[in-house]
Design an enzyme around this catalytic site. Sequence first.
Site, mmCIF file in Angstrom:
data_model
loop_
_atom_site.group_PDB
_atom_site.id
_atom_site.type_symbol
_atom_site.label_atom_id
_atom_site.label_comp_id
_atom_site.label_asym_id
_atom_site.label_seq_id
_atom_site.Cartn_x
_atom_site.Cartn_y
_atom_site.Cartn_z
ATOM 1 N N GLY A 209 0.811 -1.214 0.000
ATOM 2 C CA GLY A 209 0.000 0.000 0.000
ATOM 3 C C GLY A 209 0.838 1.254 0.000
ATOM 4 O O GLY A 209 0.577 2.187 0.768
ATOM 5 N N SER A 210 1.830 1.303 -0.879
ATOM 6 C CA SER A 210 2.805 2.393 -0.811
ATOM 7 C C SER A 210 2.751 3.375 -1.982
ATOM 8 O O SER A 210 3.677 4.150 -2.191
ATOM 9 C CB SER A 210 4.227 1.822 -0.695
ATOM 10 O OG SER A 210 4.461 0.827 -1.679
ATOM 11 N N TYR B 266 -12.698 -2.550 11.947
ATOM 12 C CA TYR B 266 -11.316 -2.092 11.753
ATOM 13 C C TYR B 266 -10.502 -2.321 13.022
ATOM 14 O O TYR B 266 -9.382 -2.843 12.971
ATOM 15 C CB TYR B 266 -11.328 -0.610 11.386
ATOM 16 C CG TYR B 266 -9.974 0.059 11.355
ATOM 17 C CD1 TYR B 266 -9.132 -0.078 10.252
ATOM 18 C CD2 TYR B 266 -9.545 0.859 12.420
ATOM 19 C CE1 TYR B 266 -7.897 0.561 10.218
ATOM 20 C CE2 TYR B 266 -8.320 1.496 12.383
ATOM 21 C CZ TYR B 266 -7.502 1.335 11.281
ATOM 22 O OH TYR B 266 -6.271 1.967 11.258
ATOM 23 N N ILE C 137 0.611 6.763 4.174
ATOM 24 C CA ILE C 137 1.652 6.332 5.095
ATOM 25 C C ILE C 137 2.651 5.421 4.399
ATOM 26 O O ILE C 137 3.867 5.544 4.593
ATOM 27 C CB ILE C 137 1.028 5.616 6.310
ATOM 28 C CG1 ILE C 137 0.236 6.604 7.173
ATOM 29 C CG2 ILE C 137 2.108 4.949 7.163
ATOM 30 C CD1 ILE C 137 -0.539 5.956 8.298
#
Length: 264
Positions: free
Chosen positions: A14-15, A154, A19
């Site tokens: 997830g880059s 979550y 973040i």
Amino acid sequence: MDMGLNSKTALVTGSSKGIGKAIAIELAKEGVNVLINGRNYDEVEQAVNEIKAGFPDTSPQNATADIVNIEQREALFAKHPSIDILINNAGIYEIMPYEEVDDEIWENYFRTNVLAANGLSKLYLPQMLKKNYGRIIFIASEEAIMPSGQMPQYCMTKSMLLSLSKSLSKLTIGTEVTVNSIMPGPTLSENVYQIIDGMYSNENMSFSEKEKGFMTTNIPQSEIQRFIKPIEIGRLATFLCSPYASAFKGSPIRMDGGMVPTIF
């Protein structure tokens, strides 16, 4: 400060933004060759090109894959079978009333936030142990230990990551492999910026004024009274990846801006 990471290879899930991208950039500053991951090829490629332009001595690569999909996850491992650092950052979140969270949503959060990270760890941990070096970091949340009640699906997954991190760390006894987790507080990702900016779109205010107004009204328990910057999390993650952090084993490290009121 030289973190001793030059020429290491890191997969950051997830880059392509947020973040994850901040972590990838901070690692690249230290000479790490980062594998940029996301589901959208063009977005990943844009991040790769940006990092290559900023840090030409490194070799960032496009690692587009939907890591929730087992076949794509294994194909990613087959293409990049040896890495030094795994940052399990990818995840989903959404504020939802509890009564609207059906079993399908619970399962989707479990597959996305937990099983994908566990699947990659299961693939890469053995080779790290074999070469007696490696770093695995799970990006959790302060919601893991202080659930707000706004997104139980979550919070559940982030608590699981803390347990998983501690469990995997037990497998690294006597080695130079470490497994740790970072618990960020509210962070100013691109999506959060747009949400806050939009909330005060009719007001003649700077973003810092909007941010302060939001924090005062909605997150008064924050001691820093601002959102955490992704770069701050990136710097912490980079330190944890370095040889200087070799004594951190199975540690849940809080970077919550003072959100959590307890000592432990």
